[in-house]
Design an enzyme around this catalytic site. Sequence first.
Site, PDB file in Angstrom:
ATOM      1  N   LYS A   1       0.831  -1.199   0.000  1.00 58.73           N
ATOM      2  CA  LYS A   1       0.000   0.000   0.000  1.00 58.73           C
ATOM      3  C   LYS A   1       0.871   1.257   0.000  1.00 58.73           C
ATOM      4  O   LYS A   1       0.633   2.188  -0.778  1.00 58.73           O
ATOM      5  CB  LYS A   1      -0.911  -0.017   1.224  1.00 58.73           C
ATOM      6  CG  LYS A   1      -2.085   0.921   1.143  1.00 58.73           C
ATOM      7  CD  LYS A   1      -2.924   0.845   2.419  1.00 58.73           C
ATOM      8  CE  LYS A   1      -3.729  -0.444   2.471  1.00 58.73           C
ATOM      9  NZ  LYS A   1      -4.394  -0.627   3.785  1.00 58.73           N
TER      10      LYS A   1
ATOM     11  N   ARG B   1      -3.138   3.361   8.480  1.00 60.21           N
ATOM     12  CA  ARG B   1      -3.499   2.222   7.626  1.00 60.21           C
ATOM     13  C   ARG B   1      -2.405   1.166   7.604  1.00 60.21           C
ATOM     14  O   ARG B   1      -1.253   1.473   7.316  1.00 60.21           O
ATOM     15  CB  ARG B   1      -3.743   2.700   6.187  1.00 60.21           C
ATOM     16  CG  ARG B   1      -4.536   3.980   6.081  1.00 60.21           C
ATOM     17  CD  ARG B   1      -4.591   4.512   4.655  1.00 60.21           C
ATOM     18  NE  ARG B   1      -5.284   3.611   3.753  1.00 60.21           N
ATOM     19  CZ  ARG B   1      -5.332   3.782   2.443  1.00 60.21           C
ATOM     20  NH1 ARG B   1      -4.708   4.809   1.874  1.00 60.21           N
ATOM     21  NH2 ARG B   1      -5.983   2.914   1.688  1.00 60.21           N
TER      22      ARG B   1
ATOM     23  N   GLY C   1      -8.570  -7.715   4.685  1.00 62.88           N
ATOM     24  CA  GLY C   1      -9.418  -7.904   5.853  1.00 62.88           C
ATOM     25  C   GLY C   1      -8.702  -8.453   7.078  1.00 62.88           C
ATOM     26  O   GLY C   1      -9.312  -8.639   8.123  1.00 62.88           O
TER      27      GLY C   1
ATOM     28  N   MET D   1      -5.853  -7.158   8.616  1.00 65.83           N
ATOM     29  CA  MET D   1      -5.184  -6.214   9.486  1.00 65.83           C
ATOM     30  C   MET D   1      -6.035  -4.959   9.595  1.00 65.83           C
ATOM     31  O   MET D   1      -7.077  -4.859   8.997  1.00 65.83           O
ATOM     32  CB  MET D   1      -3.808  -5.921   8.926  1.00 65.83           C
ATOM     33  CG  MET D   1      -3.126  -7.217   8.540  1.00 65.83           C
ATOM     34  SD  MET D   1      -1.552  -7.490   9.257  1.00 65.83           S
ATOM     35  CE  MET D   1      -0.923  -5.869   9.193  1.00 65.83           C
TER      36      MET D   1
ATOM     37  N   ARG E   1      -3.196  -0.973  -6.679  1.00 66.57           N
ATOM     38  CA  ARG E   1      -2.331  -2.152  -6.777  1.00 66.57           C
ATOM     39  C   ARG E   1      -2.671  -2.892  -8.060  1.00 66.57           C
ATOM     40  O   ARG E   1      -3.712  -2.649  -8.666  1.00 66.57           O
ATOM     41  CB  ARG E   1      -2.530  -3.059  -5.565  1.00 66.57           C
ATOM     42  CG  ARG E   1      -3.873  -3.704  -5.599  1.00 66.57           C
ATOM     43  CD  ARG E   1      -4.203  -4.456  -4.365  1.00 66.57           C
ATOM     44  NE  ARG E   1      -5.663  -4.473  -4.309  1.00 66.57           N
ATOM     45  CZ  ARG E   1      -6.367  -4.845  -3.257  1.00 66.57           C
ATOM     46  NH1 ARG E   1      -5.763  -5.197  -2.151  1.00 66.57           N
ATOM     47  NH2 ARG E   1      -7.664  -4.842  -3.311  1.00 66.57           N
TER      48      ARG E   1
ATOM     49  N   HIS F   1      -6.258 -41.348  -2.849  1.00 70.32           N
ATOM     50  CA  HIS F   1      -6.160 -41.998  -4.152  1.00 70.32           C
ATOM     51  C   HIS F   1      -7.144 -41.377  -5.145  1.00 70.32           C
ATOM     52  O   HIS F   1      -6.788 -41.016  -6.258  1.00 70.32           O
ATOM     53  CB  HIS F   1      -6.426 -43.504  -3.994  1.00 70.32           C
ATOM     54  CG  HIS F   1      -6.404 -44.253  -5.292  1.00 70.32           C
ATOM     55  ND1 HIS F   1      -7.537 -44.470  -6.043  1.00 70.32           N
ATOM     56  CD2 HIS F   1      -5.386 -44.797  -5.980  1.00 70.32           C
ATOM     57  CE1 HIS F   1      -7.211 -45.136  -7.139  1.00 70.32           C
ATOM     58  NE2 HIS F   1      -5.906 -45.359  -7.121  1.00 70.32           N
TER      59      HIS F   1
ATOM     60  N   SER G   1      13.710 -42.644 -19.814  1.00 68.64           N
ATOM     61  CA  SER G   1      12.499 -41.944 -19.417  1.00 68.64           C
ATOM     62  C   SER G   1      12.391 -42.059 -17.907  1.00 68.64           C
ATOM     63  O   SER G   1      12.357 -43.165 -17.367  1.00 68.64           O
ATOM     64  CB  SER G   1      11.283 -42.565 -20.102  1.00 68.64           C
ATOM     65  OG  SER G   1      10.109 -41.954 -19.612  1.00 68.64           O
TER      66      SER G   1
ATOM     67  N   CYS H   1       8.015 -39.288 -17.642  1.00 70.56           N
ATOM     68  CA  CYS H   1       6.623 -39.654 -17.779  1.00 70.56           C
ATOM     69  C   CYS H   1       6.050 -39.766 -16.377  1.00 70.56           C
ATOM     70  O   CYS H   1       6.774 -39.932 -15.426  1.00 70.56           O
ATOM     71  CB  CYS H   1       6.474 -40.965 -18.533  1.00 70.56           C
ATOM     72  SG  CYS H   1       7.363 -42.330 -17.795  1.00 70.56           S
TER      73      CYS H   1
ATOM     74  N   TYR I   1      12.023 -33.903 -23.078  1.00 71.43           N
ATOM     75  CA  TYR I   1      10.568 -33.799 -23.134  1.00 71.43           C
ATOM     76  C   TYR I   1       9.935 -34.153 -21.795  1.00 71.43           C
ATOM     77  O   TYR I   1      10.567 -34.790 -20.948  1.00 71.43           O
ATOM     78  CB  TYR I   1       9.980 -34.685 -24.237  1.00 71.43           C
ATOM     79  CG  TYR I   1      10.103 -36.169 -23.992  1.00 71.43           C
ATOM     80  CD1 TYR I   1       9.134 -36.853 -23.264  1.00 71.43           C
ATOM     81  CD2 TYR I   1      11.186 -36.886 -24.490  1.00 71.43           C
ATOM     82  CE1 TYR I   1       9.254 -38.217 -23.034  1.00 71.43           C
ATOM     83  CE2 TYR I   1      11.312 -38.253 -24.263  1.00 71.43           C
ATOM     84  CZ  TYR I   1      10.348 -38.905 -23.527  1.00 71.43           C
ATOM     85  OH  TYR I   1      10.459 -40.245 -23.283  1.00 71.43           O
TER      86      TYR I   1
HETATM   87  P1  ADP Z   1      -7.790  -2.094   3.644  1.00 74.88           P
HETATM   88  O1  ADP Z   1      -6.392  -2.500   3.466  1.00 74.88           O
HETATM   89  O2  ADP Z   1      -8.573  -2.976   4.540  1.00 74.88           O
HETATM   90  O3  ADP Z   1      -8.466  -1.762   2.348  1.00 74.88           O
HETATM   91  P2  ADP Z   1      -7.358   0.728   3.969  1.00 74.88           P
HETATM   92  O4  ADP Z   1      -6.173   1.181   4.701  1.00 74.88           O
HETATM   93  O5  ADP Z   1      -7.245   0.745   2.497  1.00 74.88           O
HETATM   94  O6  ADP Z   1      -7.728  -0.723   4.489  1.00 74.88           O
HETATM   95  O7  ADP Z   1      -8.553   1.612   4.468  1.00 74.88           O
HETATM   96  C1  ADP Z   1      -9.881   1.213   4.605  1.00 74.88           C
HETATM   97  C2  ADP Z   1     -10.797   2.203   3.902  1.00 74.88           C
HETATM   98  O8  ADP Z   1     -10.607   3.514   4.404  1.00 74.88           O
HETATM   99  C3  ADP Z   1     -10.527   2.263   2.418  1.00 74.88           C
HETATM  100  O9  ADP Z   1     -11.734   2.315   1.744  1.00 74.88           O
HETATM  101  C4  ADP Z   1      -9.772   3.528   2.263  1.00 74.88           C
HETATM  102  O10 ADP Z   1      -9.967   4.092   1.013  1.00 74.88           O
HETATM  103  C5  ADP Z   1     -10.331   4.413   3.370  1.00 74.88           C
HETATM  104  N1  ADP Z   1      -9.316   5.376   3.784  1.00 74.88           N
HETATM  105  C6  ADP Z   1      -8.087   5.109   4.245  1.00 74.88           C
HETATM  106  N2  ADP Z   1      -7.396   6.232   4.483  1.00 74.88           N
HETATM  107  C7  ADP Z   1      -8.216   7.257   4.151  1.00 74.88           C
HETATM  108  C8  ADP Z   1      -8.067   8.675   4.168  1.00 74.88           C
HETATM  109  N3  ADP Z   1      -6.920   9.259   4.536  1.00 74.88           N
HETATM  110  N4  ADP Z   1      -9.103   9.401   3.760  1.00 74.88           N
HETATM  111  C9  ADP Z   1     -10.260   8.824   3.376  1.00 74.88           C
HETATM  112  N5  ADP Z   1     -10.468   7.497   3.355  1.00 74.88           N
HETATM  113  C10 ADP Z   1      -9.452   6.707   3.725  1.00 74.88           C
HETATM  114 MG    MG Z   2      -7.739  -0.658   0.981  1.00 77.82          MG
END
Ligand code: ADP
Ligand code: MG
Length: 950
Positions: free
Chosen positions: A25, A94, A103, A105, A338, A454, A832, A900, A920
């Site tokens: 990220k 973040r 989902g 972290m 990404r 199996h 083979s 084979c 091969y």
């Molecule tokens: P995840 O990895 O679970 O997607 P994110 O770090 O991307 O978590 O953040 C979760 C949500 O919060 C995302 O939809 C992201 O766009 C939003 N978000 C994160 N930082 C900001 C920010 N500075 N301003 C507005 N929205 C944010």
């Molecule tokens: Mg995100």
Amino acid sequence: MSAPIKYVYEFAEGGREMADLLGGKGAGLAEMTRLGLPVPPGFTVTTEACRAYLETGQEPPELGVEAARALAGLERAMGRGLGAPDDPLLVSVRSGARFSMPGMMETILDIGLNDQSVQGLAKASGQERFAWDSYRRLVQMFGHTVMGVDGDLFEEAIAAHRTARAVADEHDFDADELMALTEEFKRIIRRETGADFPQDPAEQLARAVRAVFDSWNTGRARVYRHREHIPEDLGTAVNVQVMVYGNLGDDSGTGVAFTRDPATGAPGRYGDYLPDAQGEDVVAGVRDALPLSELKTLDPRAYVELGDHLRTLENHYRDLCDVEFTVERGRLWILQTRVGKRTAEAAFRIAHDLRDAGTIDADEALRRVGGAELTRLMFPRFDTASDDVPLAHGVPASPGAAVGAVVFDSATAVRRAADGEAVVLVRRETTPDDLPGMIAAQAVLTSRGGKTSHAAVVARGMGKVCVCGAEALTVEPQERRFTVGADVVVREGDILSVDGTAGTVHLGALPLTASDVAAALETGTGQDVPAGTAGGELTGAVLGALAHADSVRRLEVRANADTPEDAVRARALGAQGIGLCRTEHMFLGERRALVEAMILARDDGAREAALAALLPLQRADFTGILRAMDGLPVTIRLIDPPLHEFLPDRMDLAVRVACAEHPDPRDRELLAAVERMHEQNPMLGLRGVRLGLAVPGLMAMQVRAIAEAVVERRGAGGDPRAEIMIPLVGTVEELRQARAEAERVLAEVAAETGVDGERPSAAGTGGDGGRPSGAGTGADGERPSAAETGVDAERSSAAGATALDLPIGTMIELPRAALTAGRIAEAADFFSFGTNDLTQTTWGLSRDDAEASFFPLYLERGIFPVSPFESIDEEGVGRLVELAVQAAHAVAPDLETGVCGEHGGDPASIHFFHRAGLDYVSCSPFRIPAARLEAGRAALEGPAAADSSK
Ligand code: ADP
Ligand code: MG
Ligand code: MG
């Protein structure tokens, strides 16, 4: 002197190449900043800081200083202080590891709000409701993530307020309601933790960063990493970023967008948009999001600008990208990007389209697709629209979809399938005896066993649908039925749908969709599918990738095929010959009686009569296969399994003899023979070349059948290229003696039929005259066409087209054979590698026994990262392969080598065989396209290709 460690990077200082340090990220945010995209400013705390924290339990002292300096920079740039009472700066904290862990972290938004700054935010924005909405979000996220309060308690409070106000969701709460809710959240925190929600913005920030560090080690994150093979010690980076607000009213909102459709790969923007919301709401599904196209009407300017950025990103990353974005009062912000995940279908289509557009070259397009994905596209599937409730769940052992009538034993499966019926073979578990039934069935369903049972392994090898370990099933083969729970009874003949991709079983026939890809590959024409349809685009993409793979690969791909039908199919799928034609089935069925007669023969005459009766039958088999593979090499393995496998079961016989009042004398005789031949350990017993040497006339009959089939095909104007393969050789002397006998028979047939073969000088004498010595067997740079690679091509041109000097080679499937490969090469025209037996004998384990007992434990404990029968064990078994190839080539540089067995169709193993210098790989017909693709990818492998397969 090394530079001091730097723990904090502003977005403007980083870039995509720093993903190890900044996480995926953080690297993406930095790269977009560098590209000039509208990214809210911020900074990234490195994974290195996280690792230091996780090791010592404390943030490194420099981190506090650097973070404070970075924050001060942000405040200066924005002209606002974090959490300042009148007009507060807010940030998000973040998580972001090297590999995406969706989902798993934590992220906390709106850091900096407290009882005062919430008023300031209300005033500065002119929106009281928005300010309180943001504050209650912070208290909720902070309370849960940082202070460890059960998230349900907050949700319950929200639900209570909803009921009290009779509104559908919290979006309908007014400012007062949100204020009351925030106060209630704070009370919940105090009650649950004994502490107050911290009012100090700096404390909020520091504790949020630490909570993200800690979230690396939550149970669910560990489980996820284990499953995805993500190393435990990477740690996560933390991004601190200025907040932008999508929840400021109808001119604001948030969404996700893809540069192409990640499900199909179709070009065109794709995504969701949610007006008046913050980021988390889209994922949480609080309200139904709108399709992205709606943004065009809601905010045309933002829509056009977003389109520009998507284009910029795709051109820059040269791949499908996804983004998170937020519109704040008409102003667009990009919050994440990404290279996006995609389905197998989309992977092929996108790679193809990008190549067409000149964005990537053909090599790169090939690197971006894989054999496993291709195989998946070849299976039929159930209509995704169907929402039928499954009868049972099991392990999705072999993908695809099948519908058929339930049968409970192999013989019934074979019989009903022969009548043209589609059947599903249902067993508790399968054994090698069930093989004919598995071949005949559309799908295999078992109530026991896992991914390496199996049933699973065999079904995968055949490309047959399989669900195993469906424990809800009670299978009662004697009663010809299975039950599920107390009241579902399924009887023989009932129709069942088996989804090997999902691992589900359904009563009745679900609608099936055939695979366009499989059809196009088998007919060799993508043109059959109208271009412009989704199916047409996909098959075009697959054929394009395969064409390029064929043009760059060095490895040839042959098929394991035992029948003319399989051979035809394999050839259509691109096989360049047959690498393994087993002959076992040529002794089965109605021919069993002849095999019994051969075994029970009291004298040479009786035995010869039985063999003579088998001869024309086997000759016809070989003629059929050689006809189907005309012009291409067909490597025929002489009989391999122990003879008692062709006799009735010992137990059955014993019972029959014991129970009959007047036992059939023939049964008695048979029983005696079976008992005589009984072996404690048949896998290591009288089989392979040992059998050929020990049973007079057996090998001669097979060689004669092959030779006569060759003569017959030549007579018919064909170009048969049979090669004779001797199994289970451990010492060169075995091969010499077997070879001598084979050459004697070849000479006989040549003489009888008037085919005058120049006998190779070395017949059985240990010289190397039996080997071809010319170039052009595939090891050199230019890939010879299939027709040129048959080693006999050269000989027949040298010795005249009528010579019967078929190449004679051996399987290398015992460690001793591999270790003495230099000697064995003196008497072999080709090698083979039988990597299945080689794996069994190297590890000293029997596959069927091991997979049924300790394999699951070994896989779970990580003693095997993957089953050595699925992917070759490079370190051990692979080392033997390398040694053998080197030793053989030292004495016979042109000796042809191949593999084979199941490994020949496994992507990772194919890459290994390429590196090991084999000529091969040979695999089941269904896997040939995948093997061609992977052989091509293996040829591209080099430093530049290191991580492009992601
Ligand atoms: P995840 O990895 O679970 O997607 P994110 O770090 O991307 O978590 O953040 C979760 C949500 O919060 C995302 O939809 C992201 O766009 C939003 N978000 C994160 N930082 C900001 C920010 N500075 N301003 C507005 N929205 C944010
Ligand atoms: Mg995100
Ligand atoms: Mg073997």
